[in-house]
Scaffold this active site. Structure first.
Site, PDB file in Angstrom:
ATOM      1  N   HIS A   1       0.858  -1.181   0.000  1.00 28.88           N
ATOM      2  CA  HIS A   1       0.000   0.000   0.000  1.00 28.88           C
ATOM      3  C   HIS A   1       0.891   1.227   0.000  1.00 28.88           C
ATOM      4  O   HIS A   1       1.683   1.434   0.926  1.00 28.88           O
ATOM      5  CB  HIS A   1      -0.926   0.024   1.222  1.00 28.88           C
ATOM      6  N   CYS A   2       0.784   2.026  -1.041  1.00 31.41           N
ATOM      7  CA  CYS A   2       1.660   3.179  -1.206  1.00 31.41           C
ATOM      8  C   CYS A   2       1.030   4.415  -0.570  1.00 31.41           C
ATOM      9  O   CYS A   2       0.006   4.909  -1.062  1.00 31.41           O
ATOM     10  CB  CYS A   2       1.930   3.431  -2.688  1.00 31.41           C
ATOM     11  N   PRO A   3       1.614   4.946   0.503  1.00 30.10           N
ATOM     12  CA  PRO A   3       1.043   6.161   1.107  1.00 30.10           C
ATOM     13  C   PRO A   3       1.269   7.402   0.274  1.00 30.10           C
ATOM     14  O   PRO A   3       0.577   8.399   0.449  1.00 30.10           O
ATOM     15  CB  PRO A   3       1.780   6.246   2.447  1.00 30.10           C
TER      16      PRO A   3
ATOM     17  N   SER B   1      -1.681   7.093  -1.972  1.00 26.91           N
ATOM     18  CA  SER B   1      -2.868   6.697  -1.216  1.00 26.91           C
ATOM     19  C   SER B   1      -3.644   5.618  -1.948  1.00 26.91           C
ATOM     20  O   SER B   1      -4.863   5.729  -2.170  1.00 26.91           O
ATOM     21  CB  SER B   1      -3.764   7.912  -0.959  1.00 26.91           C
ATOM     22  N   GLN B   2      -2.976   4.557  -2.335  1.00 28.89           N
ATOM     23  CA  GLN B   2      -3.615   3.490  -3.096  1.00 28.89           C
ATOM     24  C   GLN B   2      -2.835   2.195  -2.929  1.00 28.89           C
ATOM     25  O   GLN B   2      -1.621   2.208  -2.721  1.00 28.89           O
ATOM     26  CB  GLN B   2      -3.679   3.876  -4.582  1.00 28.89           C
TER      27      GLN B   2
END
Length: 325
Positions: A142-144, A147-148
């Site tokens: 999950h890439c902050p 945000s996805q």
């Protein structure tokens, strides 16, 4: 970023829960966009009209892929697995005590786990994201920053995003360094004098330099993962440390699968009509009502005790003594 709305149970949209808005990832990206706009205004005016005509088209060819890949990676369905409407584990074909299955992939046994939230047996290489609250196929991480979740259907766009962003920041660092060098030659001053006279140029050079190292590390790491046909989660968990990787087909085949293979269609119909889960709503309302009733009873009891006059009987004295202890 938000996955578009909650899908209903019809037309392939089996109860997929959307990701909540206001996640934590848009701040770094917006910051980078603001720095870019400032960069154009600052250096476009400083270089003059002739050089600006050369800078703007070249910058557009580098910046446009960053924006396009950012939008595709952050808004595209990463591979959400539809949830199961059934409420019992027995209805999906297993016993209550069994929370996993064993399947064979190219002759290698792979464990498939049961997700208690989505009430499904997750496909191989998938995982339930605690941030998005969805099971995602070929879950990478999950890439902050965007945000996805990064999964099966948006991984290549994520790769192109970090690569194009790396090229863009290399471009910014090159022109920032050139601007500092030019100012030092024209004024005959040293580095510290340039920093004092134009601190924004030095700050931009430092910012882009740090971004180059960060994005360069990501590009190298994910390039390494592609050659092995592993996800970041599998590499972190050392999933294939003691067993061969059944998905490794060789470097060229792995590159083709990651970058050029046609992506499967989304399993969730995001345009389906959302169907409310009345059982969950009733349970939430009941719990909230019970808590309010309990709180009101406690408050009433506290105020009634506070208003009561003190009694000097032996029982009250005994009660106060116990309370102090």
């Amino acid at each position: 970023m938000v996955i578009e709305g909650e899908a209903g149970s019809g037309d392939g949209g089996a109860g997929s829960k959307p990701k909540a808005a206001g996640d934590d990832g848009s701040v770094p990206t917006v910051t980078k966009e603001a720095v870019t706009i400032w960069f154009l205004k600052k250096f476009g005016m400083a270089f003059g009209s002739q050089r600006s005509n050369l800078i703007y088209p070249f910058k557009g060819k580098i910046w446009n892929p960053v924006i396009v890949n950012l939008v595709l990676a952050s808004t595209r369905d990463p591979g959400v697995v539809p949830r199961n409407d059934k409420s019992q584990l027995e209805e999906v074909g297993t016993s209550i005590g069994s929370r996993s299955r064993r399947i064979s992939v190219d002759g290698i046994e792979v464990k498939v786990k049961y997700c208690r939230i989505c009430k499904i047996f997750r496909p191989p290489r998938s995982c339930h994201c605690t941030v998005c609250d969805n099971c995602v196929e070929k879950f990478d991480h999950h890439c902050p920053w965007i945000s996805q979740c990064i999964g099966l259907r948006n991984y290549r766009y994520y790769l192109m995003f970090i690569f194009s962003a790396l090229v863009f920041f290399m471009y910014i660092f090159a022109f920032s360094s050139w601007r500092i060098r030019r100012k030092m030659v024209n004024t005959g001053s040293g580095v510290f004098e340039v920093i004092q006279s134009a601190p924004e140029i030095f700050a931009l050079a430092v910012f882009s330099f740090v971004s180059i190292w960060f994005l360069g590390g990501l590009v190298v790491f994910h390039g390494y993962l592609i050659t092995l046909n592993q996800t970041a989660r599998e590499n972190f968990k050392q999933r294939y440390a003691k067993s061969p990787n059944p998905y490794d087909k060789g470097i060229l085949a792995n590159l083709k699968e990651a970058l050029f293979t046609r992506l499967p269609p989304s399993k969730v119909n995001f345009r389906a009509v959302a169907e409310p889960n009345w059982d969950s709503i009733t349970r939430i309302l009941t719990n909230s009502t019970d808590r309010v009733d309990e709180a009101s009873i406690v408050m009433q009891h506290a105020f009634s005790r506070k208003e009561e006059p003190p009694q000097e009987s032996s029982e009250s004295g005994h009660f106060e003594e116990i309370e102090l202890k």
